[in-house]
Design an enzyme around this catalytic site. Structure first.
Site, PDB file in Angstrom:
ATOM      1  N   THR A   1       0.499 -45.094 -52.135  1.00 32.77           N
ATOM      2  CA  THR A   1       0.560 -45.369 -53.574  1.00 32.77           C
ATOM      3  C   THR A   1      -0.040 -46.742 -53.872  1.00 32.77           C
ATOM      4  O   THR A   1      -0.748 -46.918 -54.867  1.00 32.77           O
ATOM      5  CB  THR A   1       2.028 -45.289 -54.056  1.00 32.77           C
ATOM      6  OG1 THR A   1       2.622 -44.122 -53.503  1.00 32.77           O
ATOM      7  CG2 THR A   1       2.115 -45.214 -55.560  1.00 32.77           C
TER       8      THR A   1
ATOM      9  N   CYS B   1       1.240 -47.743 -47.248  1.00 36.47           N
ATOM     10  CA  CYS B   1       1.714 -47.102 -48.474  1.00 36.47           C
ATOM     11  C   CYS B   1       0.510 -46.516 -49.194  1.00 36.47           C
ATOM     12  O   CYS B   1      -0.404 -47.258 -49.581  1.00 36.47           O
ATOM     13  CB  CYS B   1       2.395 -48.147 -49.360  1.00 36.47           C
ATOM     14  SG  CYS B   1       2.885 -47.522 -50.977  1.00 36.47           S
TER      15      CYS B   1
ATOM     16  N   TYR C   1       7.305 -46.943 -56.107  1.00 35.67           N
ATOM     17  CA  TYR C   1       6.015 -47.260 -56.719  1.00 35.67           C
ATOM     18  C   TYR C   1       5.442 -46.074 -57.511  1.00 35.67           C
ATOM     19  O   TYR C   1       4.606 -46.262 -58.372  1.00 35.67           O
ATOM     20  CB  TYR C   1       4.999 -47.618 -55.631  1.00 35.67           C
ATOM     21  CG  TYR C   1       5.032 -49.046 -55.142  1.00 35.67           C
ATOM     22  CD1 TYR C   1       5.861 -50.003 -55.713  1.00 35.67           C
ATOM     23  CD2 TYR C   1       4.197 -49.432 -54.095  1.00 35.67           C
ATOM     24  CE1 TYR C   1       5.858 -51.311 -55.244  1.00 35.67           C
ATOM     25  CE2 TYR C   1       4.182 -50.735 -53.630  1.00 35.67           C
ATOM     26  CZ  TYR C   1       5.013 -51.678 -54.202  1.00 35.67           C
ATOM     27  OH  TYR C   1       4.992 -52.963 -53.737  1.00 35.67           O
ATOM     28  N   GLY C   2       5.873 -44.870 -57.132  1.00 37.12           N
ATOM     29  CA  GLY C   2       5.274 -43.653 -57.688  1.00 37.12           C
ATOM     30  C   GLY C   2       5.228 -43.621 -59.203  1.00 37.12           C
ATOM     31  O   GLY C   2       4.328 -43.054 -59.803  1.00 37.12           O
TER      32      GLY C   2
ATOM     33  N   CYS D   1       2.247 -39.746 -48.260  1.00 35.71           N
ATOM     34  CA  CYS D   1       3.176 -40.840 -48.563  1.00 35.71           C
ATOM     35  C   CYS D   1       3.842 -41.174 -47.235  1.00 35.71           C
ATOM     36  O   CYS D   1       4.264 -40.266 -46.509  1.00 35.71           O
ATOM     37  CB  CYS D   1       4.208 -40.391 -49.583  1.00 35.71           C
ATOM     38  SG  CYS D   1       5.620 -41.519 -49.756  1.00 35.71           S
ATOM     39  N   THR D   2       3.901 -42.464 -46.922  1.00 33.32           N
ATOM     40  CA  THR D   2       4.389 -42.843 -45.585  1.00 33.32           C
ATOM     41  C   THR D   2       5.890 -42.591 -45.400  1.00 33.32           C
ATOM     42  O   THR D   2       6.386 -42.662 -44.284  1.00 33.32           O
ATOM     43  CB  THR D   2       4.069 -44.325 -45.308  1.00 33.32           C
ATOM     44  OG1 THR D   2       4.544 -45.115 -46.410  1.00 33.32           O
ATOM     45  CG2 THR D   2       2.580 -44.533 -45.132  1.00 33.32           C
ATOM     46  N   HIS D   3       6.586 -42.302 -46.477  1.00 36.44           N
ATOM     47  CA  HIS D   3       8.007 -41.930 -46.338  1.00 36.44           C
ATOM     48  C   HIS D   3       8.176 -40.524 -45.758  1.00 36.44           C
ATOM     49  O   HIS D   3       9.199 -40.221 -45.154  1.00 36.44           O
ATOM     50  CB  HIS D   3       8.699 -41.934 -47.704  1.00 36.44           C
ATOM     51  CG  HIS D   3       9.124 -43.291 -48.181  1.00 36.44           C
ATOM     52  ND1 HIS D   3       8.226 -44.241 -48.588  1.00 36.44           N
ATOM     53  CD2 HIS D   3      10.358 -43.845 -48.306  1.00 36.44           C
ATOM     54  CE1 HIS D   3       8.898 -45.333 -48.971  1.00 36.44           C
ATOM     55  NE2 HIS D   3      10.193 -45.110 -48.802  1.00 36.44           N
TER      56      HIS D   3
ATOM     57  N   SER E   1       6.609 -50.047 -50.174  1.00 30.35           N
ATOM     58  CA  SER E   1       7.609 -50.254 -51.229  1.00 30.35           C
ATOM     59  C   SER E   1       9.028 -50.135 -50.670  1.00 30.35           C
ATOM     60  O   SER E   1       9.975 -50.589 -51.291  1.00 30.35           O
ATOM     61  CB  SER E   1       7.412 -49.201 -52.325  1.00 30.35           C
ATOM     62  OG  SER E   1       7.484 -47.909 -51.746  1.00 30.35           O
TER      63      SER E   1
HETATM   64  N1  DGL Z   1       5.635 -44.946 -49.132  1.00 27.20           N
HETATM   65  C1  DGL Z   1       4.865 -44.939 -50.326  1.00 27.20           C
HETATM   66  C2  DGL Z   1       3.550 -44.178 -50.137  1.00 27.20           C
HETATM   67  O1  DGL Z   1       3.044 -44.053 -49.035  1.00 27.20           O
HETATM   68  C3  DGL Z   1       5.454 -44.695 -51.673  1.00 27.20           C
HETATM   69  C4  DGL Z   1       6.904 -44.536 -51.959  1.00 27.20           C
HETATM   70  C5  DGL Z   1       7.234 -44.926 -53.391  1.00 27.20           C
HETATM   71  O2  DGL Z   1       7.353 -46.126 -53.630  1.00 27.20           O
HETATM   72  O3  DGL Z   1       7.332 -44.062 -54.256  1.00 27.20           O
HETATM   73  O4  DGL Z   1       2.965 -43.715 -51.071  1.00 27.20           O
END
Ligand code: DGL
EC number: 5.1.1.3
Length: 265
Positions: free
Chosen positions: A76, A74, A42-43, A189-191, A11
């Protein structure tokens, strides 16, 4: 013939944590980075609407880029739509990213594990099934963070993050029970790997932070090895933002990762 690029999808910029590892393991492939920034975060999305969006968006991406492999970097998106994507595009190879609950359950000594993720990933049946399948003997706390993905975006783009905000977001992961304490936090979450040093700094006690980026890249490597060698070589790496208009700091960030931004429209 499957000699197209490897497509990484998120995302936002979170998928770059997987790209970082994949570039080392798969240097001979072209890479495409797709950030659905028009829909970030996306959350908070309602499940059916997000699933429809992802299936439709991938239809266009597959047609346009003909990827050899699509890495859904991702949690999510993967926990919601990996099944629907495989069903809609049976000829494609997808690598998903799902919470590392199994390795956490295998490694914990205290039996207290936390899964830090977006509110979407925490709500998913997929996540609940992983817990009952692999971690039934543990106490797993699911922590849905409203703000961490946004804080990671801010940190990566601006080089600044409010440490007190990080502290507040991770605090619910730390549980004490009958003289035992949480010893593993799964970064689902990959962030989040981009903020792990700040998390270490603001955590009430040391824990093992599980980051799956390398494992995801290795999975892509395993699939890539079974394919014909790519003919296009390096150098064609492009990034696509669904907003069509990423701000300057985002452009700078992805070019730092070796991508040139595709100008749309
Ligand atoms: N990087 C995404 C994940 O691994 C989600 C971040 C988001 O869109 O809230 O879940």
């Amino acid at each position: 013939m499957r000699d197209g690029p490897i497509l990484f999808f998120d995302s936002g910029i979170g998928g770059l944590s997987v790209v970082k590892e994949a570039r080392v393991l798969l240097p001979e492939h072209g890479h495409i980075y797709v950030a659905d920034d028009a829909a970030f975060p996306y959350g908070a999305w309602e499940e059916e609407a997000l699933k429809r969006r992802l299936v439709a968006l991938f239809g266009r991406l597959i047609e346009r880029f003909r990827p050899a492999i699509s890495v859904i970097a991702c949690n999510t998106a993967s926990t919601l739509a990996i099944g629907a994507l495989r069903e809609a595009y049976p000829g494609e190879l997808f690598v998903g990213t799902v919470p590392a609950i199994k390795p956490a359950a295998e490694r914990t000594r205290s039996g207290l594990v936390s899964v830090l993720a977006t509110p979407g990933t925490v709500r998913r049946q997929y996540t609940r099934d992983l817990i009952s399948q692999y971690a039934a003997q543990c106490h797993v706390r699911l922590v849905g963070s409203e703000n961490l993905a946004r804080l990671a975006e801010q940190y990566m783009r601006e080089g600044f993050v409010d440490e007190e905000a990080v502290r507040a977001e991770i605090a619910p992961c730390f549980v004490e029970r009958d003289g035992r304490r949480t010893d593993i936090v799964v970064l689902a979450c990959t962030h989040y790997p981009f903020l792990v040093n700040r998390m270490r700094k603001t955590a009430p006690w040391p824990v093992d932070w599980i980051d799956t980026s390398e494992a995801i890249a290795r999975r892509a490597l395993t699939l890539a090895r079974a394919l014909p060698q790519p003919s296009r070589g390096q150098g064609a790496d492009v990034a696509l933002f669904t907003s069509g208009a990423p701000p300057a700091n985002l452009r700078r960030l992805v070019s730092g990762f070796g991508f040139s931004v595709l100008e749309e429209g």
